[in-house]
Design an enzyme around this catalytic site. Structure first.
Site, mmCIF file in Angstrom:
data_model
loop_
_atom_site.group_PDB
_atom_site.id
_atom_site.type_symbol
_atom_site.label_atom_id
_atom_site.label_comp_id
_atom_site.label_asym_id
_atom_site.label_seq_id
_atom_site.Cartn_x
_atom_site.Cartn_y
_atom_site.Cartn_z
ATOM 1 N N GLU A 112 44.044 45.766 -55.955
ATOM 2 C CA GLU A 112 45.419 45.901 -56.440
ATOM 3 C C GLU A 112 45.772 47.383 -56.461
ATOM 4 O O GLU A 112 44.914 48.212 -56.747
ATOM 5 C CB GLU A 112 45.564 45.368 -57.877
ATOM 6 C CG GLU A 112 45.613 43.863 -57.982
ATOM 7 C CD GLU A 112 44.282 43.302 -58.426
ATOM 8 O OE1 GLU A 112 43.430 44.100 -58.874
ATOM 9 O OE2 GLU A 112 44.067 42.089 -58.306
ATOM 10 N N TYR A 124 44.793 52.346 -47.799
ATOM 11 C CA TYR A 124 44.396 50.943 -47.635
ATOM 12 C C TYR A 124 44.990 50.330 -46.360
ATOM 13 O O TYR A 124 44.286 49.643 -45.609
ATOM 14 C CB TYR A 124 44.824 50.126 -48.858
ATOM 15 C CG TYR A 124 44.271 50.636 -50.179
ATOM 16 C CD1 TYR A 124 43.001 51.208 -50.252
ATOM 17 C CD2 TYR A 124 45.009 50.550 -51.355
ATOM 18 C CE1 TYR A 124 42.499 51.685 -51.453
ATOM 19 C CE2 TYR A 124 44.506 51.017 -52.566
ATOM 20 C CZ TYR A 124 43.259 51.587 -52.604
ATOM 21 O OH TYR A 124 42.755 52.058 -53.793
#
Ligand SMILES: CC(C)(COP(=O)(O)OP(=O)(O)OC[C@H]1O[C@@H](n2cnc3c(N)ncnc32)[C@H](O)[C@@H]1OP(=O)(O)O)[C@@H](O)C(=O)NCCC(=O)NCCS
Length: 155
Positions: A112, A124
């Protein structure tokens, strides 16, 4: 069993120990508006989660905590010391964690990230993580709460 101490061209990645927590907590406090406390790290390690420290020339530069459940790995936290950012350490540490999880039969890596955290999202996405959902009000924020983007990389 995979050797937990791995050397990556001058950088080493080894399990986090309680001796590392002074450094880890100092970085966490510098990097995060709502940092994990020493107690949070102790609880996470005590519950069997994996903590990792990356060192370069013997000095710590980055850390991460990973939760493993069956064939899933979850990134609980990652940080690179402010003075060491944008040198590729975050990417190398996370790549190492993905490869290690895959070797140990994990098929998905989840994490997250705050919707406001552009740097982490860029890291990411560049490593093959895709957004799979959002958690409303997941994080405390300066005022109110902030949504989390949930991301997954297939291993
Ligand atoms: C996010 C973080 C771990 C990245 O670590 P890092 O070692 O600086 O990242 P890297 O040098 O490996 O960068 C890899 C890629 O991520 C992206 N990136 C990293 N920092 C960035 C920034 N400040 N702005 C935009 N993109 C960024 C870039 O795509 C970069 O590739 P490039 O340098 O070839 O352009 C680091 O900024 C950090 O510790 N932030 C504070 C803690 C945090 O937010 N943790 C994540 C919580 S979910």
């Amino acid at each position: 069993m995979t050797d937990p101490n791995t050397t990556l061209s001058g950088a080493s990645i080894a399990p986090m120990s309680t001796d590392d927590l002074d450094w880890v907590c100092a970085q966490e406090a510098a990097l995060q508006a709502h940092p994990w406390t020493r107690g949070n790290f102790m609880d996470a390690l005590g519950a069997g989660n994996e903590g990792w420290i990356m060192r370069v020339a013997g000095e710590p530069v980055a850390y991460a905590v990973v939760l493993r459940v069956l064939d899933e790995a979850h990134l609980l936290g990652i940080g690179v010391a402010v003075s060491e950012q944008r040198r590729g350490y975050g990417r190398r540490l996370l790549q190492h964690l993905c490869e290690r999880a895959a070797k140990e039969s994990a098929t998905s890596f989840f994490l997250e990230v705050r919707v406001s955290n552009d740097a982490a999202q860029a890291l990411y996405r560049g490593m093959g993580f895709d957004e799979i959902g959002r958690r409303r009000g997941y994080y405390p924020a300066g005022v109110g709460r902030e949504d989390a983007i949930v991301m997954r990389r297939t291993l």
